[in-house]
Design an enzyme around this catalytic site. Structure first.
Site, PDB file in Angstrom:
ATOM      1  N   THR A 167     -19.237   6.014 -40.700  1.00 19.58           N
ATOM      2  CA  THR A 167     -19.056   6.032 -39.250  1.00 19.58           C
ATOM      3  C   THR A 167     -20.439   6.062 -38.616  1.00 19.58           C
ATOM      4  O   THR A 167     -21.354   6.662 -39.165  1.00 19.58           O
ATOM      5  CB  THR A 167     -18.282   7.311 -38.857  1.00 19.58           C
ATOM      6  N   ARG A 195      -3.487   4.243 -38.266  1.00 17.19           N
ATOM      7  CA  ARG A 195      -4.125   5.567 -38.365  1.00 17.19           C
ATOM      8  C   ARG A 195      -5.287   5.670 -37.370  1.00 17.19           C
ATOM      9  O   ARG A 195      -6.127   4.795 -37.287  1.00 17.19           O
ATOM     10  CB  ARG A 195      -4.650   5.796 -39.784  1.00 17.19           C
ATOM     11  N   VAL A 196      -5.306   6.761 -36.619  1.00 16.60           N
ATOM     12  CA  VAL A 196      -6.420   7.056 -35.725  1.00 16.60           C
ATOM     13  C   VAL A 196      -7.084   8.324 -36.224  1.00 16.60           C
ATOM     14  O   VAL A 196      -6.411   9.317 -36.487  1.00 16.60           O
ATOM     15  CB  VAL A 196      -5.933   7.266 -34.278  1.00 16.60           C
ATOM     16  N   GLY A 197      -8.392   8.262 -36.402  1.00 14.58           N
ATOM     17  CA  GLY A 197      -9.123   9.437 -36.884  1.00 14.58           C
ATOM     18  C   GLY A 197      -9.768  10.176 -35.741  1.00 14.58           C
ATOM     19  O   GLY A 197      -9.354  10.080 -34.580  1.00 14.58           O
ATOM     20  N   GLY A 219     -17.654  12.125 -40.861  1.00 12.43           N
ATOM     21  CA  GLY A 219     -17.197  12.891 -42.027  1.00 12.43           C
ATOM     22  C   GLY A 219     -15.699  12.817 -42.188  1.00 12.43           C
ATOM     23  O   GLY A 219     -15.079  11.826 -41.794  1.00 12.43           O
ATOM     24  N   GLY A 221     -12.413  12.856 -41.180  1.00 11.97           N
ATOM     25  CA  GLY A 221     -11.866  12.783 -39.830  1.00 11.97           C
ATOM     26  C   GLY A 221     -10.791  13.800 -39.528  1.00 11.97           C
ATOM     27  O   GLY A 221     -10.790  14.432 -38.470  1.00 11.97           O
TER      28      GLY A 221
END
EC number: 3.4.19.5
Lengths: 310, 329
Positions: A167, A195-197, A219, A221
């Site tokens: 990221t 999927r949303v982190g 890192g 999420g």
């Protein structure tokens, strides 16, 4: 002390053969952002420029080079926040665009909303004239190889995720004292569709407040979301902790309470900055007072003149 | 500014420690609730709070209680969640929800789901059955299919009232902020609970803002904004102008004040005041502390809320209104 910019290219374990590219990537992103700040540009312009550079760089898990989801598709999340107004813009699970961070900024500036997701985000991109690009142009051989490897029976994507989190993010304070943050990601390797982190979630992937400072996180999420890491670190700073101590306290809490590792870049309104991580590595770079700082391993801190292109 | 002070606040701490009590607080949205909807809103939150408490009495956890309470309101068409949700600019339903368990800080959320009658239960499934915390759009619907959760045609979720309101407001060109501060907007539902074992949980669910852009995600599904639960500090569910709640991460802000020793009522007031002063946003919050102290606070014209503890039902709608009903044993 001002202006200052700090960028990261993800916390985790950077494979040796990729470490040099990662380091040079964050260094040039920090240089580009610093040039904007020195030219009188805003912290928002600076963090967005840094992140655009890292999104374009296939070494990082954002924009081109994003990891693939379980179906082999790229779905990206991004967030920007303006510490002056507390306005933010985010996109989640967006596809077919080169620079999600720019789209997040457009959400902030051109809509009355703070987050657009999935097809809605793509419709907005189209309305704003952001070019749609073929998915293939976002996929590298490396990301496809890792996707295939993790499709094999017995593979553990969560485990191998630690190999390359990647990221990207940046925080900056400009000469006028305005503070911004930006974070962008392709998410988690072989994640479920949709999927949303943490990255696009305000307070988790990042937070910026002119009165307190700014944080961009990277890192694990799901762990970052459990402790709303960016906001947690700023709460510590509000209570008088330094950027470094607050970052360490936040990361230590995340490790002890929910067993998650990660890293952060943090600034305060005076221009103090920190790049801290509980993972084995985090690639980071900072620019301040014509000096470039960078590192990869714990305790590593190299400096050189900002003009030195080495 | 209105507050609902829990009975527990007058209790001695010692007494509380000797006999752990359970409490459920729910809200049905903070906005200028029109008087013609007032009774239905009050009845709805009272029923939801009672449904939550009966789960606790049967030995259920705080997590079970908030899920049940929110499902009750999702099924009630007077509220903007599940059945009765508002329509977006394209005339479609897009729902957001979150649930959080204060024990291990686990949370589950869905955003922008279209064909799900009870998004809060899908959010719980995300928490319990995936390695993730949040699923969005089509991915969330595919997940619902994969675990055998029934999907429903969108039409079933849309009320005739909402269709008419949407038609009416489609014509006026107003920004969401203006719209929100008028009589036009609806809002979210939420619940927080403390169970007999001392665990806290929260849940929030919404149809979002009427005429929102397709794909808009508000505060409800974002951890730390629409809700947060931590056994060490308490649980919060927020409602109001979503974009403002996001700016100040309202749920987490309230808990940070409580961590610094503020009472539930003071922490809620300070944070809502901060949101109004800093970003000119209004809203409401329900809060429960691990001690059993609770508060229902809002800066909007009205918020429908109800709380149950020790067989006493508290509820209100207007600022400073706090009505009491004894429940049968």
């Amino acid at each position: 002390m001002l202006p200052v910019v700090v960028v990261h290219g993800g916390a985790g374990i950077v494979p040796r053969e990729r470490s040099e590219k990662s380091t040079s990537g964050v260094c040039s992103a920090a240089r580009a952002a610093y040039a904007i700040l020195q030219g009188g540009g805003s912290s928002m312009d600076a963090v967005v420029e840094a992140v655009i550079q890292l999104e374009k760089n296939p070494t990082f898990n954002a924009g081109c080079g994003s990891v693939l989801n379980a179906k082999g598709d790229v779905e990206m999340d991004a967030l920007v926040m303006d510490g002056k107004t507390l306005s933010s813009g985010a996109v989640s699970a967006v596809r077919y665009i080169a620079n999600p961070i720019q789209l997040a900024r457009l959400v902030m500036e051109e809509t009355s909303h703070a987050c657009l997701t999935a097809e809605g985000a793509n419709q907005f991109a189209q309305a704003m004239g952001v070019p749609e690009i073929p998915q293939e142009s976002l996929i590298t051989e490396y990301s496809r190889m890792r996707w295939i490897k993790n499709l094999a029976p017995g593979a553990n994507p969560v485990e191998s995720q630690m190999g390359k989190m990647g990221t990207v993010g940046a925080v900056a304070v400009d000469s006028e004292g305005n503070i911004s943050c930006a974070t962008s990601t392709g998410g988690m390797l072989n994640k479920m569709e949709g999927r949303v982190g943490d990255t696009s979630c305000i307070g988790s992937g990042g937070y910026a407040d002119n009165n307190l400072g700014a944080v961009s996180t990277t890192g694990a999420g799901e762990a970052i979301m459990k402790v709303t890491l960016a906001r947690l670190i700023l709460f510590h700073m509000e209570r008088g902790q330094s950027v470094e101590a607050a970052s360490d306290l936040g990361l230590a809490y995340m490790k002890s309470r929910v067993g998650g590792l990660g890293g952060v870049v943090t600034v305060d309104p005076q221009g103090h900055w920190a790049a801290r991580f509980s993972s084995l590595q985090m690639v980071w770079a900072a620019a301040q007072k014509d000096t470039l700082h960078y590192g990869l391993y714990t305790g590593e801190h190299f400096t050189q003149s900002i003009d030195d292109q080495h | 500014m209105a507050e609902g002070f829990g009975q527990g606040m007058e209790c001695e701490d010692q007494e509380r420690n000797s006999k752990m009590s359970a409490v459920v607080i729910v809200h049905g949205g903070a906005w200028a609730i029109p008087s013609k909807l007032a009774k239905d809103c009050i009845d709805g939150v009272k029923a939801a709070a009672c449904a939550g408490l009966s789960v606790l009495k049967r030995g259920g956890s705080a997590l079970d209680a908030v899920e049940t309470a929110v499902r009750t309101m999702e099924d009630n068409t007077v509220f903007n969640a599940g059945h009765g949700a508002t329509l977006n600019a394209d005339g479609e339903v897009e729902l957001d929800a979150i649930i959080m368990d204060g024990r291990m800080l686990d949370s589950g959320a869905v955003s922008c789901v279209k064909n799900i009658a009870n998004p809060v239960s899908l959010a719980r499934a995300v928490m319990e059955k995936t390695a993730h915390t949040m699923l969005t759009g089509r991915g969330a619907t595919l997940f619902a299919d994969s675990i055998g959760m029934c999907t429903v045609p969108t039409d079933i979720l849309v009320t005739e009232y909402e269709r008419k309101e949407w038609e009416k407001h489609k014509k006026c060109i107003t920004g969401v902020m203006e719209d929100f501060n008028s009589q036009c907007a609806n809002d979210s539902v939420g619940a927080v609970a403390l169970d007999y074992a001392g665990n806290v949980a929260c849940a929030t669910s919404t149809g979002g803002i009427r005429n929102k852009m397709a794909g808009r995600v508000g505060d409800s599904s974002i951890v730390g904004c629409g809700g947060y639960a931590d056994n060490l500090s308490g649980a919060v569910s927020c409602t109001g102008h979503g974009e403002s709640i996001l700016k100040v991460t309202l749920a987490r802000l309230i808990l940070s004040h409580m961590e610094r020793g503020k009472s539930v009522a003071d922490a809620s007031q300070l944070s809502l005041q901060y949101m109004r002063d800093q970003v000119r946003g209004t809203g409401g919050a329900i809060v429960v502390a691990p001690s059993g102290q609770w508060a229902a606070t809002f800066t909007t014209e009205r918020m429908a809320w109800a709380a149950v503890e020790n067989n006493v039902l508290w509820y209100g709608l207007e600022p400073n209104e706090k009505l009491k009903e004894q429940l049968p044993q």
